[in-house]
Scaffold this active site. Sequence first.
Site, PDB file in Angstrom:
ATOM      1  N   ARG A   1       0.826  -1.215   0.000  1.00 27.61           N
ATOM      2  CA  ARG A   1       0.000   0.000   0.000  1.00 27.61           C
ATOM      3  C   ARG A   1       0.858   1.262   0.000  1.00 27.61           C
ATOM      4  O   ARG A   1       0.480   2.273  -0.592  1.00 27.61           O
ATOM      5  CB  ARG A   1      -0.944  -0.009   1.201  1.00 27.61           C
ATOM      6  CG  ARG A   1      -2.103  -0.981   1.024  1.00 27.61           C
ATOM      7  CD  ARG A   1      -2.962  -1.071   2.245  1.00 27.61           C
ATOM      8  NE  ARG A   1      -4.183  -1.812   1.950  1.00 27.61           N
ATOM      9  CZ  ARG A   1      -4.952  -2.363   2.877  1.00 27.61           C
ATOM     10  NH1 ARG A   1      -4.615  -2.270   4.145  1.00 27.61           N
ATOM     11  NH2 ARG A   1      -6.046  -3.008   2.530  1.00 27.61           N
TER      12      ARG A   1
ATOM     13  N   LYS B   1     -16.663 -16.713   3.856  1.00 25.26           N
ATOM     14  CA  LYS B   1     -18.133 -16.628   3.897  1.00 25.26           C
ATOM     15  C   LYS B   1     -18.762 -16.277   2.558  1.00 25.26           C
ATOM     16  O   LYS B   1     -18.354 -15.322   1.902  1.00 25.26           O
ATOM     17  CB  LYS B   1     -18.553 -15.568   4.925  1.00 25.26           C
ATOM     18  CG  LYS B   1     -18.212 -15.919   6.349  1.00 25.26           C
ATOM     19  CD  LYS B   1     -18.714 -14.811   7.265  1.00 25.26           C
ATOM     20  CE  LYS B   1     -18.511 -15.174   8.728  1.00 25.26           C
ATOM     21  NZ  LYS B   1     -18.979 -14.092   9.617  1.00 25.26           N
TER      22      LYS B   1
ATOM     23  N   GLY C   1      -7.115  -7.472  -0.339  1.00 25.36           N
ATOM     24  CA  GLY C   1      -7.197  -8.329   0.842  1.00 25.36           C
ATOM     25  C   GLY C   1      -6.235  -9.500   0.818  1.00 25.36           C
ATOM     26  O   GLY C   1      -5.070  -9.370   0.454  1.00 25.36           O
TER      27      GLY C   1
ATOM     28  N   GLY D   1     -12.680  -4.827   0.037  1.00 26.64           N
ATOM     29  CA  GLY D   1     -14.090  -4.479   0.221  1.00 26.64           C
ATOM     30  C   GLY D   1     -14.553  -3.382  -0.709  1.00 26.64           C
ATOM     31  O   GLY D   1     -15.644  -3.438  -1.284  1.00 26.64           O
TER      32      GLY D   1
END
Length: 396
Positions: free
Chosen positions: A35, A197, A354, A377
């Site tokens: 980043r 998930k 991620g 996200g």
Amino acid sequence: MKTLDSYDFSGKKALVRVDFNVPLNDKFEITDDTRIKATVPTIEKILNSGGACILMSHLGRPKDGPTEKYSLKHLVNPLSLVFGRTVKFADDAVGEQATKMAADLKSGEILLLENLRFHKEEEKGDKAFAEKLSKLGVVWVMDAFGTAHRAHASTAVIGQFFKDKVCGYVMQSELDNAQRLLENSERPFTAIMGGAKISDKILIIEKLIDKVDNLIIGGGMSYTFSKAKGGNIGKSLLEADKQDLTLELMEKAKAKGVNLVLPVDTVIADDFSNDAERKTVKAGQIPDDWQGLDIGPETRELFADIISKSKTVLWNGPMGVFEFPNFAKGTSAIAKAVVKATEENDAFSLIGGGDSASAVNNAGYGDRVSYVSTGGGALLEYMEGKTLPGVAALEA
């Protein structure tokens, strides 16, 4: 939307929202500087144009104000090395010291503010806090795509206090690459969805079913699909209330002519540990006291074959518990397959932030794929068609 190349920074102080939410070890050393490296072109463009940079970011999720573990002071020396100049540091994001240091900043200099999230007002999107921050610079540069889906004080609310708002290079690249994937994708288009998930990925999976040729499902979420199909998954991850949804998604994919591919074998363990006893079984045949922690060798081969023949690849989410070396083979195989498609089949490959980004970068493949997103996200929400507050604030 103003871009960096269309704005004159000469003699101006730019308040730059960056995403320096980087992982640190117990010695406060950066373990993945992706980043930070991503923001270098933006910051150097401002400095080389005669401007000064006041950098603001969050780090982690501090609960009760200032915490040593989450202080951005740990980034000062690494940043000074990256930029080849001394990076100044204000021990608060607002207040007298930050105001004075910003006022005294000269062209070509960099000031880093302390962690924004040491103030609860940041995440609350507090208008007064955003206004205090805004007084530190004359132009706001938004370059933190990873937080653009949050309506926080520094990522969105602050925009209303600036006449001059500029989109940084990271933001621009993220939006351009996501747009390319959604609107100009060459076929075959393969999306690889992993992670724990299915509930985190429902909207993006539904959106992708309208766009892709192949939809590969791996990782923890695949066991809910397996259970819904009548398989035994032992103690593997399960979202029991999402089983009907997985069957609906499979039907929807079939109706659209999309090849939805699930694991055919799985590496299982008798405990959630790298040193657990492990073996490989067919999908849906996991003994009661065992759990699936990675895709098996047949699945790796099956997935890799589909990926290698693709012209567009989107990957979001690991294939197993890749933090454990003994259960990282699936994720590693996917990374290699994406690189192969990129290099040998001239595919456009986008890694969706991620864990997938960490896996690709840690394997040393970051520069061998088309684009590694800095925001998991945020990228998913943008691709789902949602309005990102950090983007909307630049356009307002």
